[in-house]
Every structure is written in structure tokens, then in C-alpha cells.
Design a protein around this motif. Structure first.
Motif, PDB file in Angstrom:
ATOM      1  N   SER A  92      39.176  -7.838 -19.408  1.00 10.53           N
ATOM      2  CA  SER A  92      40.458  -8.501 -19.144  1.00 10.53           C
ATOM      3  C   SER A  92      41.535  -7.452 -18.947  1.00 10.53           C
ATOM      4  N   HIS A  93      42.437  -7.724 -18.013  1.00  7.31           N
ATOM      5  CA  HIS A  93      43.563  -6.832 -17.759  1.00  7.31           C
ATOM      6  C   HIS A  93      44.571  -7.550 -16.865  1.00  7.31           C
ATOM      7  N   GLN A  94      45.629  -6.864 -16.535  1.00 13.86           N
ATOM      8  CA  GLN A  94      46.594  -7.363 -15.569  1.00 13.86           C
ATOM      9  C   GLN A  94      47.121  -6.177 -14.773  1.00 13.86           C
ATOM     10  N   HIS A  95      47.697  -6.440 -13.596  1.00  9.53           N
ATOM     11  CA  HIS A  95      48.224  -5.340 -12.792  1.00  9.53           C
ATOM     12  C   HIS A  95      49.531  -5.758 -12.118  1.00  9.53           C
ATOM     13  N   HIS A  96      50.262  -4.798 -11.620  1.00 11.53           N
ATOM     14  CA  HIS A  96      51.606  -5.050 -11.095  1.00 11.53           C
ATOM     15  C   HIS A  96      51.585  -5.469  -9.627  1.00 11.53           C
ATOM     16  N   TYR A  97      50.430  -5.741  -9.073  1.00 10.09           N
ATOM     17  CA  TYR A  97      50.290  -6.188  -7.693  1.00 10.09           C
ATOM     18  C   TYR A  97      49.416  -7.442  -7.669  1.00 10.09           C
ATOM     19  N   HIS A  98      49.480  -8.180  -6.572  1.00 16.91           N
ATOM     20  CA  HIS A  98      48.638  -9.354  -6.404  1.00 16.91           C
ATOM     21  C   HIS A  98      47.227  -8.912  -6.015  1.00 16.91           C
ATOM     22  N   GLN A  99      46.257  -9.713  -6.403  1.00 18.53           N
ATOM     23  CA  GLN A  99      44.873  -9.366  -6.070  1.00 18.53           C
ATOM     24  C   GLN A  99      44.112 -10.610  -5.625  1.00 18.53           C
ATOM     25  N   LEU A 100      43.363 -10.453  -4.541  1.00 19.32           N
ATOM     26  CA  LEU A 100      42.497 -11.514  -4.041  1.00 19.32           C
ATOM     27  C   LEU A 100      41.054 -11.063  -4.179  1.00 19.32           C
ATOM     28  N   VAL A 101      40.210 -11.944  -4.681  1.00 16.63           N
ATOM     29  CA  VAL A 101      38.792 -11.637  -4.826  1.00 16.63           C
ATOM     30  C   VAL A 101      38.005 -12.621  -3.962  1.00 16.63           C
ATOM     31  N   LEU A 102      37.203 -12.079  -3.041  1.00 19.60           N
ATOM     32  CA  LEU A 102      36.418 -12.897  -2.116  1.00 19.60           C
ATOM     33  C   LEU A 102      34.951 -12.478  -2.208  1.00 19.60           C
ATOM     34  N   PRO A 103      34.103 -13.298  -2.812  1.00 22.47           N
ATOM     35  CA  PRO A 103      32.695 -12.926  -2.992  1.00 22.47           C
ATOM     36  C   PRO A 103      31.939 -12.785  -1.671  1.00 22.47           C
ATOM     37  N   LEU A 104      31.162 -11.714  -1.582  1.00 23.81           N
ATOM     38  CA  LEU A 104      30.231 -11.512  -0.474  1.00 23.81           C
ATOM     39  C   LEU A 104      28.846 -12.021  -0.850  1.00 23.81           C
ATOM     40  N   SER A 105      28.517 -11.896  -2.126  1.00 25.13           N
ATOM     41  CA  SER A 105      27.259 -12.406  -2.664  1.00 25.13           C
ATOM     42  C   SER A 105      27.447 -12.635  -4.149  1.00 25.13           C
ATOM     43  N   GLY A 106      26.727 -13.631  -4.680  1.00 21.07           N
ATOM     44  CA  GLY A 106      26.900 -13.957  -6.086  1.00 21.07           C
ATOM     45  C   GLY A 106      28.248 -14.613  -6.342  1.00 21.07           C
ATOM     46  N   TYR A 107      28.666 -14.590  -7.593  1.00 20.99           N
ATOM     47  CA  TYR A 107      29.955 -15.176  -7.940  1.00 20.99           C
ATOM     48  C   TYR A 107      30.553 -14.463  -9.142  1.00 20.99           C
TER      49      TYR A 107
END
Length: 236
Positions: A15-30
Motif C-alpha cells: 500500500s502507498h500513495q503518490h502525488h500524481y494520478h495513476q492508471l493501471v490497465l492489465p495486459l494479462s491477469g488481474y
């Protein structure tokens, strides 16, 4: 900070947080993700938006792979979302597959910027408030849990508590593709990830995605990627 990268995670919860937005898009698995009032697995064909300064916890199988976008600002269509996770269209999904190869051989800043800018163009075209029907999400969770199992349309419709005809219509509306095509997509993307990032024999990889006959797996893989599993292995 605006950038794309290929990443993988582990089964251990971080767990963490960051000062920018992040998008996660799976290529395989989840990836299993928890933040604020959201807690769900995010798989192939989906995108999850993690707003800046948001504490989030996550874990995933080590063989799963993801395109991760770090952004200083979110496109307008991502600022009015009803939920942090949404389905992506076929154009963006195809571009992710292309980008995966490009990111592995990008040699300069200009190439990386070009990859990101085209990604941003496609991202702005997404219909982000088209959230996944909970009945369809239950089916997706079942499929992703074990890709070796051959679920029929009757099986999937029963899990969704819908008739087969209703199920196919609702699934297409949510996922922009048919249940059979989506199941195949999940299997093939996971197989490619295992071929690229594990030492498992091709026959074993085929079994893990539902093909007990190596020849049948090779035909299906070649039809999907226009390249055989053996040829892909030779390129690595």
C-alpha cells in the motif's frame, strides 16, 4: 511525469500513495485493488484510475503484466467518473498490445512521448461512466479465477442469473465484445505473458489456459496473435 511503463506486482499486499494520478490497465491477469470505497479485481479490458494522494492497497500474481500510466493531470472524461474502474474499447485494447512491444524497445525520449501521446488520444475517447453490471462482474471474477476451466455460455449465464440471450446482450453492452471472444482474449493474453516471463514449457502453458492438446493451443495462439508460441519463444 507523464509516462507509460510495463509493470508487474507480487502476491504480497502493498500500500502507498503518490502525488500524481495513476492508471493501471492489465495486459494479462488481474490486480486486486482497494482504495476508498472501491475493492475489486481489475482485469484485461478494464482500466482503474487511482487519483493522486489516494492511499491504495494492491496485489497480483507475479506473471500478470500491466501498462501503467502516470499522469500529472487527468483528461476531462476521467474527472467525472461514477466509479474508478471502467471498460476500455477495442481500439485502446489493441493499442496496449502494440505498446507493450514498443515499450520493450524504446530507445529515446521522443519515441516514449509518441507512445504516451497516442495513448492519451485514445484515453480521451473512452466512455468512462459505462460501469460494469455487477452480474457481469461476477462472471468475470469466475473466469479470471481459473483460465483453464472451459465455461460454456450456459454456465456463465447461470452465474449472471440471466438467460443465455439476455446474458450475451448485457455482456456485449458492458465489455464491447462477446463472452466467448473475451474469454479467449483473457486466455491468449495470459498465455503470452507466461511465454514471455516464465520458463514453463509451452504444453504446460497451454494447459493453464484451457488447452490440454498442445496442437490445439498452438493453433488458437497462432490465430489470435498471427504468430505461434514456438516462434514467440525464439524471439525472446
Amino acid at each position: 511525469m507523464n509516462s507509460l511503463s510495463i509493470r508487474y506486482y507480487t502476491r504480497k499486499i502493498h500500500s502507498h500513495q503518490h502525488h500524481y494520478h495513476q492508471l493501471v490497465l492489465p495486459l494479462s491477469g488481474y490486480i486486486e485493488l482497494e482504495m476508498n470505497n472501491f475493492a475489486a479485481p481489475v482485469g484485461v479490458g478494464q482500466c482503474v484510475v487511482i487519483p493522486k494522494n489516494t492511499l491504495h492497497a494492491f496485489k497480483s500474481d507475479e506473471n500478470a503484466r500491466f501498462i501503467v500510466a502516470d499522469l500529472l493531470e487527468l483528461p476531462n472524461n476521467l474527472t467525472t467518473m461514477n466509479a474508478p474502474c471502467f471498460s476500455i474499447d477495442d481500439k485502446l485494447m489493441s493499442y496496449l498490445s502494440f505498446t507493450q512491444k514498443q515499450l520493450q524497445c524504446v530507445t529515446n525520449i521522443d519515441e516514449a512521448a509518441l507512445c504516451f501521446n497516442l495513448f492519451l488520444v485514445l484515453l480521451r475517447q473512452q466512455t468512462t461512466n459505462a460501469t460494469i453490471d455487477p452480474r457481469i462482474n461476477n462472471v468475470l471474477l469466475l473466469i479470471k479465477k481459473d483460465l483453464s476451466i472451459d465455461y460454456t455460455l450456459n454456465d456463465m449465464a447461470a452465474v449472471a442469473c440471466l438467460s443465455v440471450t439476455q446474458f450475451k446482450a448485457v455482456f456485449k453492452q458492458c465489455m464491447h465484445t462477446s463472452p466467448v471472444k473475451h474469454h479467449t482474449q483473457l486466455r491468449m493474453e495470459h498465455a503470452r505473458s507466461l511465454l514471455c516471463y516464465s520458463d514453463l514449457p509451452i504444453a504446460v502453458i497451454g494447459e493453464q489456459v484451457g488447452y490440454n492438446d498442445p496442437s490445439a493451443f498452438s493453433r488458437a495462439f497462432t490465430c489470435y496473435f498471427k504468430q505461434s508460441p514456438r516462434d514467440l519463444k525464439k524471439q525472446l
